[in-house]
Write an enzyme that holds these catalytic residues in place. Sequence first.
Site, mmCIF file in Angstrom:
data_model
loop_
_atom_site.group_PDB
_atom_site.id
_atom_site.type_symbol
_atom_site.label_atom_id
_atom_site.label_comp_id
_atom_site.label_asym_id
_atom_site.label_seq_id
_atom_site.Cartn_x
_atom_site.Cartn_y
_atom_site.Cartn_z
ATOM 1 N N PHE A 52 0.803 -1.157 0.094
ATOM 2 C CA PHE A 52 -0.005 -0.063 0.046
ATOM 3 C C PHE A 52 1.023 1.316 -0.073
ATOM 4 C CE2 PHE A 52 -4.285 -1.484 0.864
ATOM 5 C CZ PHE A 52 -3.871 -3.034 1.136
ATOM 6 N N VAL A 53 0.506 2.174 -0.790
ATOM 7 C CA VAL A 53 1.254 3.461 -1.000
ATOM 8 C C VAL A 53 0.480 4.467 -1.053
ATOM 9 C CG1 VAL A 53 3.724 2.640 -1.509
ATOM 10 C CG2 VAL A 53 1.888 3.151 -3.412
ATOM 11 N N ILE A 54 -0.206 4.932 0.120
ATOM 12 C CA ILE A 54 -1.307 5.793 0.258
ATOM 13 C C ILE A 54 -0.505 7.298 0.790
ATOM 14 C CG2 ILE A 54 -3.568 6.615 1.297
ATOM 15 C CD1 ILE A 54 -3.401 3.834 -0.044
ATOM 16 N N GLU A 88 -1.003 -4.920 13.832
ATOM 17 C CA GLU A 88 -0.047 -5.740 14.370
ATOM 18 C C GLU A 88 -0.629 -6.334 15.375
ATOM 19 O OE1 GLU A 88 4.620 -5.042 13.945
ATOM 20 O OE2 GLU A 88 3.925 -4.471 16.135
ATOM 21 N N HIS A 96 9.240 -10.518 14.892
ATOM 22 C CA HIS A 96 9.866 -9.089 14.744
ATOM 23 C C HIS A 96 11.215 -8.943 15.345
ATOM 24 C CE1 HIS A 96 9.932 -4.733 15.576
ATOM 25 N NE2 HIS A 96 8.673 -4.651 15.695
ATOM 26 N N ASP A 126 4.756 -4.128 4.254
ATOM 27 C CA ASP A 126 4.993 -2.648 4.344
ATOM 28 C C ASP A 126 5.494 -1.969 3.021
ATOM 29 O OD1 ASP A 126 3.848 -2.470 6.859
ATOM 30 O OD2 ASP A 126 5.448 -1.541 7.845
ATOM 31 N N ALA A 127 5.389 -0.643 2.759
ATOM 32 C CA ALA A 127 5.916 0.194 1.751
ATOM 33 C C ALA A 127 7.385 0.398 1.998
ATOM 34 C CB ALA A 127 5.231 1.308 1.382
ATOM 35 N N ASP A 128 7.612 0.805 3.411
ATOM 36 C CA ASP A 128 8.688 1.331 3.809
ATOM 37 C C ASP A 128 10.180 0.198 3.935
ATOM 38 O OD1 ASP A 128 7.435 0.461 5.827
ATOM 39 O OD2 ASP A 128 8.451 1.929 7.430
ATOM 40 N N TYR A 170 3.583 7.754 1.442
ATOM 41 C CA TYR A 170 4.258 6.544 1.004
ATOM 42 C C TYR A 170 4.858 6.343 -0.293
ATOM 43 C CZ TYR A 170 4.015 5.748 6.287
ATOM 44 O OH TYR A 170 4.387 5.821 7.663
HETATM 45 C C1 LIG Z 1 7.911 -3.226 11.048
HETATM 46 C C2 LIG Z 1 6.419 -3.194 11.549
HETATM 47 O O1 LIG Z 1 6.520 -3.952 12.392
HETATM 48 N N1 LIG Z 1 5.608 -2.378 10.940
HETATM 49 C C3 LIG Z 1 4.407 -2.183 11.535
HETATM 50 C C4 LIG Z 1 4.401 -1.231 12.728
HETATM 51 O O2 LIG Z 1 4.766 0.251 12.215
HETATM 52 P P1 LIG Z 1 5.369 0.819 11.067
HETATM 53 O O3 LIG Z 1 5.947 2.158 11.619
HETATM 54 O O4 LIG Z 1 6.493 0.263 10.163
HETATM 55 O O5 LIG Z 1 4.065 1.387 10.071
HETATM 56 P P2 LIG Z 1 4.270 2.072 8.600
HETATM 57 O O6 LIG Z 1 4.330 3.759 9.086
HETATM 58 O O7 LIG Z 1 5.200 1.810 7.699
HETATM 59 O O8 LIG Z 1 2.842 2.074 8.134
HETATM 60 C C5 LIG Z 1 2.373 0.789 7.712
HETATM 61 C C6 LIG Z 1 2.032 0.692 6.224
HETATM 62 O O9 LIG Z 1 0.937 1.273 5.784
HETATM 63 C C7 LIG Z 1 0.925 1.998 4.468
HETATM 64 N N2 LIG Z 1 0.763 3.433 4.910
HETATM 65 C C8 LIG Z 1 0.812 4.170 6.176
HETATM 66 C C9 LIG Z 1 0.440 5.649 6.411
HETATM 67 C C10 LIG Z 1 0.214 6.299 5.278
HETATM 68 O O10 LIG Z 1 0.023 7.389 5.448
HETATM 69 N N3 LIG Z 1 0.393 5.552 3.963
HETATM 70 C C11 LIG Z 1 0.594 4.435 3.795
HETATM 71 O O11 LIG Z 1 0.597 3.892 2.664
HETATM 72 C C12 LIG Z 1 2.332 1.757 4.230
HETATM 73 O O12 LIG Z 1 2.210 0.726 3.304
HETATM 74 C C13 LIG Z 1 3.096 1.513 5.378
HETATM 75 O O13 LIG Z 1 4.289 0.771 5.200
HETATM 76 O O14 LIG Z 1 3.165 -0.916 12.999
HETATM 77 C C14 LIG Z 1 2.093 -0.832 12.016
HETATM 78 C C15 LIG Z 1 0.743 -0.447 12.852
HETATM 79 O O15 LIG Z 1 0.976 0.664 13.912
HETATM 80 C C16 LIG Z 1 2.004 -1.859 10.941
HETATM 81 O O16 LIG Z 1 1.646 -3.084 11.816
HETATM 82 C C17 LIG Z 1 3.349 -2.019 10.417
HETATM 83 O O17 LIG Z 1 2.978 -3.178 9.439
HETATM 84 MN MN LIG Z 2 6.579 0.232 7.935
#
Ligand SMILES: CC(=O)N[C@H]1[C@@H](OP(=O)(O)OP(=O)(O)OC[C@H]2O[C@@H](n3ccc(=O)[nH]c3=O)[C@H](O)[C@@H]2O)O[C@H](CO)[C@H](O)[C@@H]1O
Ligand SMILES: [Mn+2]
Length: 284
Positions: free
Chosen positions: A53-55, A235, A165, A143-145, A58
């Site tokens: 997902f890339v919203i 998660e 994790h 995830d996208a990142d 992202y």
């Molecule tokens: C490494 C890991 O354990 N990652 C998890 C963690 O934080 P993360 O900090 O890794 O979450 P994140 O910011 O990467 O968000 C999850 C994913 O949602 C999508 N996204 C999010 C925001 C946005 O504005 N646009 C968009 O496209 C994108 O694909 C992103 O990778 O916790 C999240 C929930 O809190 C999710 O469970 C993530 O999978």
């Molecule tokens: Mn992430």
Amino acid sequence: MLYGKPNLLFASRSDVMVLTPWLAPIIWNGTYNLDILNALFHLRRVRVGLTVFVIRKYKVFIKTLLQTAETFFMVGHKVHYYIFTDDVQAIPNLSLKEGRHLVVLNISGYKRWQDITMRRMQLIRDYSSQKFINEVDYLVCLDADLKFMDHVGVEILSNVFGVIHPGFFGESRQVFTHERRNYSAGYIPEDEGDFYYTGCFFGGRVEEVYKLTNFCHNAMMEDKAKNIEALWHDESYLNKYFLYHKPTKLLSPEYAWNDYYGSPNVVKRKRLVHVPKDYAQVRD
Ligand SMILES: CC(=O)N[C@H]1[C@@H](OP(=O)(O)OP(=O)(O)OC[C@H]2O[C@@H](n3ccc(=O)[nH]c3=O)[C@H](O)[C@@H]2O)O[C@H](CO)[C@H](O)[C@@H]1O
Ligand SMILES: [Mn+2]
């Protein structure tokens, strides 16, 4: 198929657990012969879908993820990249290797980042029954990142799999950041829980991913009706699902590394790694 005979009296790894108490393999470097696995999956003509997902902001991550996936992800197998986005124009039209396809799915997205991350479950569920089931055998949901830095192939595939994790693999249950409020649908009691699974990577056969995402979405909606949200969103619900529907394969933290955790000895390869992000910048 030619390869050295497996030796029953030789342990592939003596420093880590390679089989859970419910007899699911844990995939670490050095525990499998990729040639055997590739041959078996080629015979089955396996088709793998990768969802991402890339919203909103992202979109900055997608090019690196796709480019590195072309080098390291399921090389030699059939791959469908399913990109969910609110801005189709922003998705780069990369030229892909043979047998690999890019499918861009236009969705509207949500305002809060917590909703964007959690609603992935609902969307993966709905597209699984309407589309993915007709096009691929397995789904890999990321995830996208993230970026691939080393091989990730068919050794990960199984009915339903999760990834340990990188921040919690040596920790006690007390340290796991499971949802501990007993009125949340994500609740895991303090004396339960096997591993802490990351939300950034899970997958399995399409039918199994349907069940997993359906559970997580329903749990989230149950909490939403009570005006609560589990501690780590999707998660937390994923961890709840895996507690009572044990994964049939687990991937070691090699598959979801974060350089924040340094370079412990047991992690010989960093296969999929987090791209550092400025939260204030990408999350609004
Ligand atoms: C490494 C890991 O354990 N990652 C998890 C963690 O934080 P993360 O900090 O890794 O979450 P994140 O910011 O990467 O968000 C999850 C994913 O949602 C999508 N996204 C999010 C925001 C946005 O504005 N646009 C968009 O496209 C994108 O694909 C992103 O990778 O916790 C999240 C929930 O809190 C999710 O469970 C993530 O999978
Ligand atoms: Mn992430």
